[in-house]
Design a protein around this motif. Structure first.
Motif: not given
Length: 123
Positions: A39-60, A99-106
């Motif tokens: 989150q930059a000043p004056g901006k909304e919080r922005e998705f950067v990256a996520r990773i599954s609990w196993t680490g096998r799946s990532t998204d940027h 996230s203890d559920g589905v970790a999306g980009s929101r």
């Protein structure tokens, strides 16, 4: 429940690198999907990256793909964000989230948040 503490932020010149860490408490850390936001000043919080609990799946996000890499070490209850080729527009407070559920980009997909670490990239 999990508590998260980020570290590794700082001031770096454009083109430089930083590695952020996020340490989680609790023996169930490895069961959480994790994400990084910023989150930059004056901006909304922005998705950067996520990773599954196993680490096998990532998204940027498109703005960091090819420059940033998310990873995790469940034995250490820690996730990382390796940031290379940093740009001034990467300047923000960086947060990790669990996230203890589905970790999306929101942000609303995540239940637990760290306090954030400041990253400043000078031109």
């Amino acid at each position: 429940q999990v508590q998260l503490v980020e570290s590794g932020g700082g001031l770096v010149q454009a083109g430089g690198s930083l590695r952020l860490s996020c340490a989680g408490s609790g023996h169930t850390f490895s069961s959480y999907a994790m994400g990084w936001f910023r989150q930059a000043p004056g901006k909304e919080r922005e998705f950067v990256a996520r990773i599954s609990w196993t680490g096998r799946s990532t998204d940027h996000s498109g703005s960091v793909k090819g420059r940033f890499t998310i990873s995790r070490d469940n034995a250490k209850n820690t996730i990382y964000l390796q940031m290379n080729s940093l740009k001034p527009e990467d300047t923000a407070v960086y947060y990790c989230a669990a996230s203890d559920g589905v970790a999306g980009s929101r942000p609303s997909d995540y239940e637990y948040w760290g306090q954030g670490t400041q990253v400043t990239v000078s031109s």
